[in-house]
Write a protein that holds these residues in place. Structure first.
Motif, PDB file in Angstrom:
ATOM      1  N   SER A  10       0.812  -1.181  -0.165  1.00  0.00           N
ATOM      2  CA  SER A  10       0.037   0.006  -0.005  1.00  0.00           C
ATOM      3  C   SER A  10       1.049   1.303   0.049  1.00  0.00           C
ATOM      4  O   SER A  10       1.858   1.010   0.819  1.00  0.00           O
ATOM      5  CB  SER A  10      -0.859  -0.138   1.222  1.00  0.00           C
ATOM      6  OG  SER A  10      -1.383   1.423   1.522  1.00  0.00           O
ATOM      7  N   ARG A  11       0.668   2.087  -0.872  1.00  0.00           N
ATOM      8  CA  ARG A  11       1.438   3.392  -0.938  1.00  0.00           C
ATOM      9  C   ARG A  11       1.142   4.285   0.220  1.00  0.00           C
ATOM     10  O   ARG A  11       2.024   4.983   0.776  1.00  0.00           O
ATOM     11  CB  ARG A  11       1.132   4.335  -2.118  1.00  0.00           C
ATOM     12  CG  ARG A  11       1.590   3.639  -3.374  1.00  0.00           C
ATOM     13  CD  ARG A  11       1.519   4.855  -4.715  1.00  0.00           C
ATOM     14  NE  ARG A  11       2.252   4.463  -5.547  1.00  0.00           N
ATOM     15  CZ  ARG A  11       2.300   5.131  -6.896  1.00  0.00           C
ATOM     16  NH1 ARG A  11       1.810   6.321  -6.726  1.00  0.00           N
ATOM     17  NH2 ARG A  11       3.165   4.941  -7.989  1.00  0.00           N
ATOM     18  N   ARG A  12       0.035   3.922   0.834  1.00  0.00           N
ATOM     19  CA  ARG A  12      -0.344   4.917   2.063  1.00  0.00           C
ATOM     20  C   ARG A  12       0.194   4.417   3.396  1.00  0.00           C
ATOM     21  O   ARG A  12       0.599   5.200   4.277  1.00  0.00           O
ATOM     22  CB  ARG A  12      -1.988   5.069   2.139  1.00  0.00           C
ATOM     23  CG  ARG A  12      -2.440   5.820   0.623  1.00  0.00           C
ATOM     24  CD  ARG A  12      -3.990   6.052   1.173  1.00  0.00           C
ATOM     25  NE  ARG A  12      -4.477   4.859   1.289  1.00  0.00           N
ATOM     26  CZ  ARG A  12      -5.953   4.801   1.769  1.00  0.00           C
ATOM     27  NH1 ARG A  12      -6.273   6.172   2.386  1.00  0.00           N
ATOM     28  NH2 ARG A  12      -6.776   3.774   1.871  1.00  0.00           N
ATOM     29  N   PHE A  13       0.352   2.902   3.534  1.00  0.00           N
ATOM     30  CA  PHE A  13       0.890   2.369   4.756  1.00  0.00           C
ATOM     31  C   PHE A  13       1.945   1.532   4.565  1.00  0.00           C
ATOM     32  O   PHE A  13       2.196   0.890   5.619  1.00  0.00           O
ATOM     33  CB  PHE A  13      -0.448   1.675   5.148  1.00  0.00           C
ATOM     34  CG  PHE A  13      -1.536   2.699   5.427  1.00  0.00           C
ATOM     35  CD1 PHE A  13      -1.631   4.026   6.698  1.00  0.00           C
ATOM     36  CD2 PHE A  13      -2.763   2.672   4.703  1.00  0.00           C
ATOM     37  CE1 PHE A  13      -2.566   4.821   6.608  1.00  0.00           C
ATOM     38  CE2 PHE A  13      -3.702   3.509   4.816  1.00  0.00           C
ATOM     39  CZ  PHE A  13      -3.835   4.547   5.828  1.00  0.00           C
ATOM     40  N   GLY A  14       2.483   1.199   3.428  1.00  0.00           N
ATOM     41  CA  GLY A  14       3.713   0.330   3.402  1.00  0.00           C
ATOM     42  C   GLY A  14       3.176  -1.125   3.260  1.00  0.00           C
ATOM     43  O   GLY A  14       2.039  -1.153   2.438  1.00  0.00           O
ATOM     44  N   PHE A  15       3.911  -2.001   3.602  1.00  0.00           N
ATOM     45  CA  PHE A  15       3.361  -3.304   3.452  1.00  0.00           C
ATOM     46  C   PHE A  15       2.238  -3.712   4.519  1.00  0.00           C
ATOM     47  O   PHE A  15       2.902  -3.886   5.681  1.00  0.00           O
ATOM     48  CB  PHE A  15       4.365  -4.658   3.189  1.00  0.00           C
ATOM     49  CG  PHE A  15       5.172  -4.411   1.964  1.00  0.00           C
ATOM     50  CD1 PHE A  15       4.783  -5.426   1.014  1.00  0.00           C
ATOM     51  CD2 PHE A  15       6.188  -3.848   1.727  1.00  0.00           C
ATOM     52  CE1 PHE A  15       5.204  -5.508  -0.126  1.00  0.00           C
ATOM     53  CE2 PHE A  15       6.820  -4.007   0.215  1.00  0.00           C
ATOM     54  CZ  PHE A  15       6.355  -4.768  -0.559  1.00  0.00           C
ATOM     55  N   SER A  16       1.180  -3.912   3.941  1.00  0.00           N
ATOM     56  CA  SER A  16      -0.153  -4.176   5.106  1.00  0.00           C
ATOM     57  C   SER A  16      -0.515  -5.433   5.150  1.00  0.00           C
ATOM     58  O   SER A  16      -1.019  -6.098   4.039  1.00  0.00           O
ATOM     59  CB  SER A  16      -0.973  -3.012   4.570  1.00  0.00           C
ATOM     60  OG  SER A  16      -2.190  -3.458   5.114  1.00  0.00           O
ATOM     61  N   LEU A  17      -0.325  -6.140   6.394  1.00  0.00           N
ATOM     62  CA  LEU A  17      -1.079  -7.506   6.417  1.00  0.00           C
ATOM     63  C   LEU A  17      -2.380  -7.182   6.980  1.00  0.00           C
ATOM     64  O   LEU A  17      -2.663  -6.464   8.113  1.00  0.00           O
ATOM     65  CB  LEU A  17      -0.141  -8.122   7.624  1.00  0.00           C
ATOM     66  CG  LEU A  17      -0.710  -9.577   7.650  1.00  0.00           C
ATOM     67  CD1 LEU A  17      -0.515 -10.454   6.820  1.00  0.00           C
ATOM     68  CD2 LEU A  17       0.059 -10.192   8.865  1.00  0.00           C
ATOM     69  N   GLY A  18      -3.384  -7.760   6.119  1.00  0.00           N
ATOM     70  CA  GLY A  18      -4.878  -7.334   6.688  1.00  0.00           C
ATOM     71  C   GLY A  18      -5.255  -8.231   7.485  1.00  0.00           C
ATOM     72  O   GLY A  18      -5.220  -9.524   7.415  1.00  0.00           O
ATOM     73  N   ILE A  19      -6.451  -8.050   8.348  1.00  0.00           N
ATOM     74  CA  ILE A  19      -7.254  -8.693   9.058  1.00  0.00           C
ATOM     75  C   ILE A  19      -8.694  -8.258   8.744  1.00  0.00           C
ATOM     76  O   ILE A  19      -9.223  -7.348   9.118  1.00  0.00           O
ATOM     77  CB  ILE A  19      -6.996  -8.556  10.868  1.00  0.00           C
ATOM     78  CG1 ILE A  19      -5.695  -9.092  11.231  1.00  0.00           C
ATOM     79  CG2 ILE A  19      -8.156  -9.507  11.398  1.00  0.00           C
ATOM     80  CD1 ILE A  19      -5.427  -9.019  12.590  1.00  0.00           C
ATOM     81  N   ASP A  20      -9.406  -9.357   8.072  1.00  0.00           N
ATOM     82  CA  ASP A  20     -10.901  -8.940   7.701  1.00  0.00           C
ATOM     83  C   ASP A  20     -11.708  -9.383   8.836  1.00  0.00           C
ATOM     84  O   ASP A  20     -12.147 -10.599   9.132  1.00  0.00           O
ATOM     85  CB  ASP A  20     -10.808  -9.757   6.496  1.00  0.00           C
ATOM     86  CG  ASP A  20     -12.290  -9.503   5.873  1.00  0.00           C
ATOM     87  OD1 ASP A  20     -13.321  -8.842   6.359  1.00  0.00           O
ATOM     88  OD2 ASP A  20     -12.418  -9.662   4.519  1.00  0.00           O
ATOM     89  N   LEU A  21     -12.296  -8.381   9.293  1.00  0.00           N
ATOM     90  CA  LEU A  21     -13.343  -8.628  10.590  1.00  0.00           C
ATOM     91  C   LEU A  21     -14.735  -9.172   9.997  1.00  0.00           C
ATOM     92  O   LEU A  21     -15.657  -9.392  10.938  1.00  0.00           O
ATOM     93  CB  LEU A  21     -13.288  -7.363  11.274  1.00  0.00           C
ATOM     94  CG  LEU A  21     -12.002  -6.862  12.110  1.00  0.00           C
ATOM     95  CD1 LEU A  21     -12.146  -5.835  13.066  1.00  0.00           C
ATOM     96  CD2 LEU A  21     -11.336  -8.287  12.833  1.00  0.00           C
ATOM     97  N   SER A  22     -14.959  -9.133   8.601  1.00  0.00           N
ATOM     98  CA  SER A  22     -16.054  -9.566   8.157  1.00  0.00           C
ATOM     99  C   SER A  22     -16.001 -10.123   6.722  1.00  0.00           C
ATOM    100  O   SER A  22     -16.178  -9.712   5.900  1.00  0.00           O
ATOM    101  CB  SER A  22     -17.087  -8.317   7.936  1.00  0.00           C
ATOM    102  OG  SER A  22     -18.456  -8.719   7.258  1.00  0.00           O
ATOM    103  N   PRO A  23     -15.256 -11.533   6.913  1.00  0.00           N
ATOM    104  CA  PRO A  23     -14.677 -12.025   5.979  1.00  0.00           C
ATOM    105  C   PRO A  23     -15.658 -12.888   4.796  1.00  0.00           C
ATOM    106  O   PRO A  23     -15.484 -13.170   3.572  1.00  0.00           O
ATOM    107  CB  PRO A  23     -13.697 -12.949   6.324  1.00  0.00           C
ATOM    108  CG  PRO A  23     -14.230 -13.551   7.934  1.00  0.00           C
ATOM    109  CD  PRO A  23     -14.854 -12.128   8.330  1.00  0.00           C
ATOM    110  N   ILE A  24     -16.889 -13.099   5.403  1.00  0.00           N
ATOM    111  CA  ILE A  24     -18.078 -13.915   4.580  1.00  0.00           C
ATOM    112  C   ILE A  24     -18.782 -12.794   3.699  1.00  0.00           C
ATOM    113  O   ILE A  24     -19.250 -13.335   2.854  1.00  0.00           O
ATOM    114  CB  ILE A  24     -18.607 -14.539   5.652  1.00  0.00           C
ATOM    115  CG1 ILE A  24     -17.788 -15.684   6.419  1.00  0.00           C
ATOM    116  CG2 ILE A  24     -19.845 -15.478   4.832  1.00  0.00           C
ATOM    117  CD1 ILE A  24     -18.392 -16.648   7.304  1.00  0.00           C
ATOM    118  N   VAL A  25     -19.479 -11.931   4.557  1.00  0.00           N
ATOM    119  CA  VAL A  25     -20.258 -11.068   3.989  1.00  0.00           C
ATOM    120  C   VAL A  25     -20.288  -9.601   4.183  1.00  0.00           C
ATOM    121  O   VAL A  25     -19.608  -9.256   5.171  1.00  0.00           O
ATOM    122  CB  VAL A  25     -21.744 -11.575   4.157  1.00  0.00           C
ATOM    123  CG1 VAL A  25     -21.960 -11.292   5.674  1.00  0.00           C
ATOM    124  CG2 VAL A  25     -22.864 -10.958   3.669  1.00  0.00           C
TER     125      VAL A  25
END
Length: 300
Positions: A10-25
């Motif tokens: 991500s240009r805005r935040f560097g290398f971003s590791l994401g945690i998706d708190l709503s992964p299904i819907v």
């Protein structure tokens, strides 16, 4: 169901590791016209959630791979601050003692809930969206739950900014024909001076939206950014077309005194000779480099 994803550059935040708190819907209290997810009725709370233990277990599995990243990002298919166990999750993530900053990408409504407001105070970086401070435009763009008050949200954002010890960033997404004018940005600037974020990000639609709306040109984004005073502005570029502009020492100093420039602006705007002059000004301590939420800015 994958909760942890990335890392994404991500240009805005560097290398971003994401945690998706709503992964299904998709679960959101907005139904923004520019969202790439399909249209969905705004909701007040999440019904489908991953438990904190599940999230931490999956994160630990990833960390065991020893893959490098810069920031841990709490996000969602929707609004991550609707996650009911947000406070508990942040505490659990802190216990891992990661040498990484923790970021949340929120639409700003987190400040309307006292529990979530307090939870976000324990983060390193908070990004709030604020596409318009004019009620008619806000409802046209973000299509929030009807009970959401823009006035109260702004008031609470200002209160949050005074308490928050981390890095607060405000993002504005520009939609053609709605918030792409001087009136909108003059009003935004007035509120942004009160919120006083470390950085303002201005972008436009660059993915197929769920509603028939359009983005604006980069030139328009630059024009609108001129209305934001005294706060570094980051414009999300679609391309880095080189302009190779030549600046003298005095011209560079004047420009950077009037407005901080991001590392991406410098690479896109300045010729190699001008970049060398800038490097020399940095060595002379006439220009300072600031890291604002993961993006370098140059300023006198």
């Amino acid at each position: 169901m994958s909760i942890v994803f990335g890392p994404i550059n991500s240009r805005r935040f560097g290398f971003s590791l994401g945690i998706d708190l709503s992964p299904i819907v998709k679960q959101c209290n907005f139904d923004c016209v520019y969202c790439e997810l399909k249209q969905a009725k705004p909701i007040a709370k999440m019904d489908s959630i991953a438990y904190v233990e599940e999230i931490v277990k999956e994160l630990n599995s990833f960390l065991a791979k020893k893959i490098s990243f810069d920031v841990l990002t709490l996000t969602a298919n929707g609004e991550p601050s609707l996650y009911p166990n947000l406070k508990e999750l942040i505490i659990a993530l802190r216990k891992l003692q990661l040498d990484k900053k923790i970021l949340i990408l929120s639409n700003g409504t987190a400040v309307l809930n006292e529990k979530q407001f307090n939870a976000l105070l324990d983060l390193d970086i908070v990004k709030f969206s604020l596409d318009s401070v004019i009620e008619k435009s806000f409802f046209r763009i973000n299509k929030p739950l009807k009970e959401i008050s823009l006035c109260l949200m702004i008031e609470k954002m200002i209160a949050f900014s005074k308490l928050f010890k981390g890095e607060l960033i405000i993002e504005i997404l520009v939609v053609k024909g709605i918030n792409d004018n001087e009136k909108e940005f003059q009003a935004l600037n007035e509120i942004l001076q009160k919120i006083n974020p470390i950085r303002v990000d201005i972008s436009t639609i660059d993915r197929p939206p769920s509603y028939p709306v359009k983005g604006v040109s980069e030139e328009k984004l630059f024009d609108l950014s001129s209305f934001i005073k005294n706060i570094p502005v980051f414009i999300a570029r679609r391309n880095d077309k080189k302009q190779n502009m030549e600046f003298s020492e005095d011209e560079l100093l004047k420009m950077l005194q009037l407005r901080a420039q991001s590392e991406f602006d410098v690479k896109a705007l300045l010729s190699l000779n001008s970049q060398a002059i800038l490097d020399n000004l940095i060595k002379k301590d006439l220009v300072k480099i600031y890291n604002l939420g993961g993006v370098k800015f140059y300023k006198v």
